[in-house]
Design an enzyme around this catalytic site. Structure first.
Site, PDB file in Angstrom:
ATOM      1  N   LYS A 167     -11.732  -4.080  -3.264  1.00  0.00           N
ATOM      2  CA  LYS A 167     -12.758  -3.041  -3.282  1.00  0.00           C
ATOM      3  C   LYS A 167     -12.201  -1.699  -3.705  1.00  0.00           C
ATOM      4  CE  LYS A 167     -14.554  -3.866   0.834  1.00  0.00           C
ATOM      5  NZ  LYS A 167     -13.504  -3.284   1.642  1.00  0.00           N
TER       6      LYS A 167
ATOM      7  N   LYS B 183       0.820  -1.218   0.000  1.00  0.00           N
ATOM      8  CA  LYS B 183       0.000   0.000   0.000  1.00  0.00           C
ATOM      9  C   LYS B 183       0.853   1.266   0.000  1.00  0.00           C
ATOM     10  CE  LYS B 183      -4.338  -1.916   1.552  1.00  0.00           C
ATOM     11  NZ  LYS B 183      -5.544  -1.853   2.337  1.00  0.00           N
TER      12      LYS B 183
ATOM     13  N   LYS C 285      -5.185  -9.870  -6.175  1.00  0.00           N
ATOM     14  CA  LYS C 285      -6.461 -10.282  -5.594  1.00  0.00           C
ATOM     15  C   LYS C 285      -7.540  -9.272  -5.977  1.00  0.00           C
ATOM     16  CE  LYS C 285      -6.992  -8.114  -1.069  1.00  0.00           C
ATOM     17  NZ  LYS C 285      -8.339  -7.594  -1.301  1.00  0.00           N
TER      18      LYS C 285
HETATM   19  P1  ATP Z   1      -9.511  -2.792   0.226  1.00  0.00           P
HETATM   20  O1  ATP Z   1      -9.046  -2.850  -1.193  1.00  0.00           O
HETATM   21  O2  ATP Z   1     -10.085  -1.454   0.607  1.00  0.00           O
HETATM   22  O3  ATP Z   1      -8.470  -3.281   1.220  1.00  0.00           O
HETATM   23  P2  ATP Z   1     -10.738  -5.369   0.246  1.00  0.00           P
HETATM   24  O4  ATP Z   1     -11.450  -5.815  -0.967  1.00  0.00           O
HETATM   25  O5  ATP Z   1      -9.374  -5.927   0.483  1.00  0.00           O
HETATM   26  O6  ATP Z   1     -10.761  -3.786   0.286  1.00  0.00           O
HETATM   27  P3  ATP Z   1     -11.396  -5.539   3.052  1.00  0.00           P
HETATM   28  O7  ATP Z   1     -12.501  -4.703   3.613  1.00  0.00           O
HETATM   29  O8  ATP Z   1      -9.992  -5.080   3.255  1.00  0.00           O
HETATM   30  O9  ATP Z   1     -11.685  -5.739   1.496  1.00  0.00           O
HETATM   31  O10 ATP Z   1     -11.520  -7.022   3.611  1.00  0.00           O
HETATM   32  C1  ATP Z   1     -12.756  -7.582   4.084  1.00  0.00           C
HETATM   33  C2  ATP Z   1     -12.616  -9.087   4.177  1.00  0.00           C
HETATM   34  O11 ATP Z   1     -12.623  -9.664   2.855  1.00  0.00           O
HETATM   35  C3  ATP Z   1     -11.316  -9.582   4.826  1.00  0.00           C
HETATM   36  O12 ATP Z   1     -11.611 -10.726   5.611  1.00  0.00           O
HETATM   37  C4  ATP Z   1     -10.446  -9.967   3.657  1.00  0.00           C
HETATM   38  O13 ATP Z   1      -9.491 -10.956   3.997  1.00  0.00           O
HETATM   39  C5  ATP Z   1     -11.499 -10.519   2.689  1.00  0.00           C
HETATM   40  N1  ATP Z   1     -11.058 -10.383   1.295  1.00  0.00           N
HETATM   41  C6  ATP Z   1     -10.674  -9.230   0.683  1.00  0.00           C
HETATM   42  N2  ATP Z   1     -10.382  -9.449  -0.596  1.00  0.00           N
HETATM   43  C7  ATP Z   1     -10.566 -10.785  -0.803  1.00  0.00           C
HETATM   44  C8  ATP Z   1     -10.413 -11.627  -1.950  1.00  0.00           C
HETATM   45  N3  ATP Z   1     -10.015 -11.135  -3.106  1.00  0.00           N
HETATM   46  N4  ATP Z   1     -10.698 -12.952  -1.810  1.00  0.00           N
HETATM   47  C9  ATP Z   1     -11.109 -13.452  -0.630  1.00  0.00           C
HETATM   48  N5  ATP Z   1     -11.265 -12.709   0.485  1.00  0.00           N
HETATM   49  C10 ATP Z   1     -11.002 -11.383   0.407  1.00  0.00           C
HETATM   50 MG    MG Z   2      -8.202  -5.201   2.148  1.00  0.00          MG
END
Ligand code: ATP
Ligand code: MG
Length: 332
Positions: A199, A114, A196
Site C-alpha cells: 500500500k 523499512k 510484494k
Molecule cells: P504497508 O506498505 O503500509 O505496510 P501493506 O500493503 O503491507 O501496507 P498492511 O496494512 O501492512 O498492508 O497489511 C495488512 C494485511 O495485508 C496483513 O495481514 C498483511 O500480511 C497482508 N498483506 C500485505 N501485503 C500483502 C501482499 N502483497 N500479499 C498478501 N498479503 C498481504
Molecule cells: Mg505492511
C-alpha cells in the site's frame, strides 16, 4: 458464542487497500466471521511509524473502515474498530516493550527493510512497532491471526513475548497462531515481482487498489511486467506470470493448471485482457458499496464507535489482569 475461537487482525491506513491485502488477508477475515469471534482493527498508530499527514490519517482510517465493510466485514458479526480509540493498545505495548529485547527487535526483517540501512536516524517506531502489534493481538486473547506471509515473523515475536510474560508473571495471555492462507499469502508487485505488493509503495503501477476504477485496473494489468518467453505458464523462473495466474485463480475459483491450458498458445495480451475483466467484475460490487458507504460519514463513525466500545470491554478485562500480574495494581 464463547465456544468460538477468537481471531484478531489489522490493516494500516497507509493507503488504499490492494489486491494483496484482499487476497492475503481480508477475504479470509470475511469468510471466517460466522465460525469465529472476530476483531478487525484499523491500526492508525502503526501508520505513524513513517512520516504521516495528520490531515489524511483520520480520513484514511475511516475510508479503510468503509472498504473493509464493502469487502464484506459485517459489523454485527465482527468487531471493527480504529486502534487509537482503545487506549489499552498503547498501555500494553509499553509493558511488553519492557519484556522485549533489543536484539530480537533488530532481527525483524521489516525493521531492516523499512529502515533501509539508516538504523540510527530512522524513527524509533520502526523498531518498536512489532511490540505494539503484539499488544494488539494479545489484548484480545486471540487464538488465530489471519495475515499474509510477510507477518509470520511478527507473529513469532508476539508468541515469544506472550510466553515470556506468562512464564515470568503467571498465565495471562492466550498464545496466538499465525493463520496464513496457502494461496494468495504473498501477492507480488505488478511492476517488480521481486517485491510484494504494498500500500505504501510510491509506484501506483505496482498495485491494484480494491477501489481502482475499471479502466485503471485494465491499464495497470496491461503494463504489468511478464517474464521472458511467450507462454502463459507458471514456474520458479516465471514469478510475474505465476503471480498473475494466482490472482486469476483465486478470484475465479479455477485451478491454475486449467488457466494455463485455457490461455495456451495465445500470448500475453489476451490473457491480460481476460484477467482484467475478471478482476474488474470481482471488484465492481466492492467498489460500488465502498463509494456508497463513504458518502455517509455519520453512519461510518457510528459503526466504528460501536466497534470501539465492544473492543474496549475485552481490552479492559485483559488489562485488569495484566496490571495485577505486573504489580501495578488496580486503578483507584
Ligand atoms: P504497508 O506498505 O503500509 O505496510 P501493506 O500493503 O503491507 O501496507 P498492511 O496494512 O501492512 O498492508 O497489511 C495488512 C494485511 O495485508 C496483513 O495481514 C498483511 O500480511 C497482508 N498483506 C500485505 N501485503 C500483502 C501482499 N502483497 N500479499 C498478501 N498479503 C498481504
Ligand atoms: Mg505492511
Amino acid at each position: 458464542m464463547s465456544e468460538r475461537k477468537r481471531v484478531f487482525s489489522g490493516i494500516q491506513p497507509t493507503g488504499e487497500p490492494h489486491l494483496g491485502n484482499y487476497l492475503g488477508a481480508v477475504r479470509n477475515w470475511v469468510d471466517r466471521q460466522d465460525e469465529h469471534d472476530s476483531f478487525f482493527c484499523i491500526v492508525d498508530l502503526h501508520a505513524m511509524t513513517l512520516p504521516w499527514s495528520p490531515d489524511e490519517l483520520r480520513e484514511r482510517s475511516v475510508a479503510t473502515g468503509a472498504l473493509l465493510l464493502a469487502c464484506g466485514i459485517d459489523p454485527d458479526r465482527s468487531t471493527l474498530f480504529i486502534q487509537s480509540h482503545v487506549a489499552e493498545h498503547t498501555e500494553l505495548a509499553w509493558i511488553l516493550s519492557c519484556v522485549a529485547r533489543m536484539g530480537e527487535l533488530r532481527r525483524m526483517v521489516q525493521f531492516k527493510e523499512k529502515s533501509k540501512g539508516e538504523t540510527e536516524s530512522v524513527g524509533a517506531g520502526i523498531l518498536t512497532y512489532p511490540v505494539l502489534q503484539a499488544a494488539d493481538v494479545l489484548l484480545y486473547q486471540a487464538h488465530g491471526v489471519p495475515v499474509g506471509e510477510d507477518q509470520r515473523q511478527h507473529i513469532e515475536l508476539m508468541r515469544d513475548l506472550g510466553t515470556r510474560f506468562n512464564k515470568a508473571l503467571g498465565r495471562t495471555f492466550v498464545i496466538p497462531e499465525p493463520w496464513i492462507a496457502t494461496e494468495g499469502a504473498k501477492i507480488l508487485a505488478l511492476d517488480d515481482p521481486g517485491e510484494k505488493m504494498s500500500k505504501s509503495s510510491t509506484r501506483p503501477g505496482s498495485f491494484i487498489s480494491v477501489s481502482d476504477p475499471p479502466e485503471v485496473v485494465a491499464k495497470k494489468l496491461r503494463s504489468a511486467v511478464t517474464d521472458s518467453g511467450r507462454e502463459v505458464t507458471v514456474g520458479e523462473d516465471k514469478p510475474a506470470l505465476t503471480n498473475l495466474l494466482t490472482i486469476y485463480s483465486i478470484l475465479e475459483g479455477t485451478p491454475v493448471a486449467e488457466l494455463v491450458e485455457r490461455f495456451a498458445g495465445g500470448g500475453y495480451a489476451p490473457f491480460k485482457q481476460a484477467l482484467a475483466e475478471c478482476v474488474v467484475e470481482h471488484l465492481r460490487p466492492i467498489r460500488e458499496r465502498y463509494l456508497e458507504l463513504k458518502a455517509d460519514p455519520v453512519e461510518l463513525d457510528r459503526l466504528l464507535g460501536h466497534g470501539a466500545k465492544r473492543a474496549a470491554d475485552v481490552a479492559e478485562a485483559t488489562m485488569i489482569e495484566v496490571r495485577r500480574r505486573a504489580g501495578l495494581g488496580p486503578r483507584p
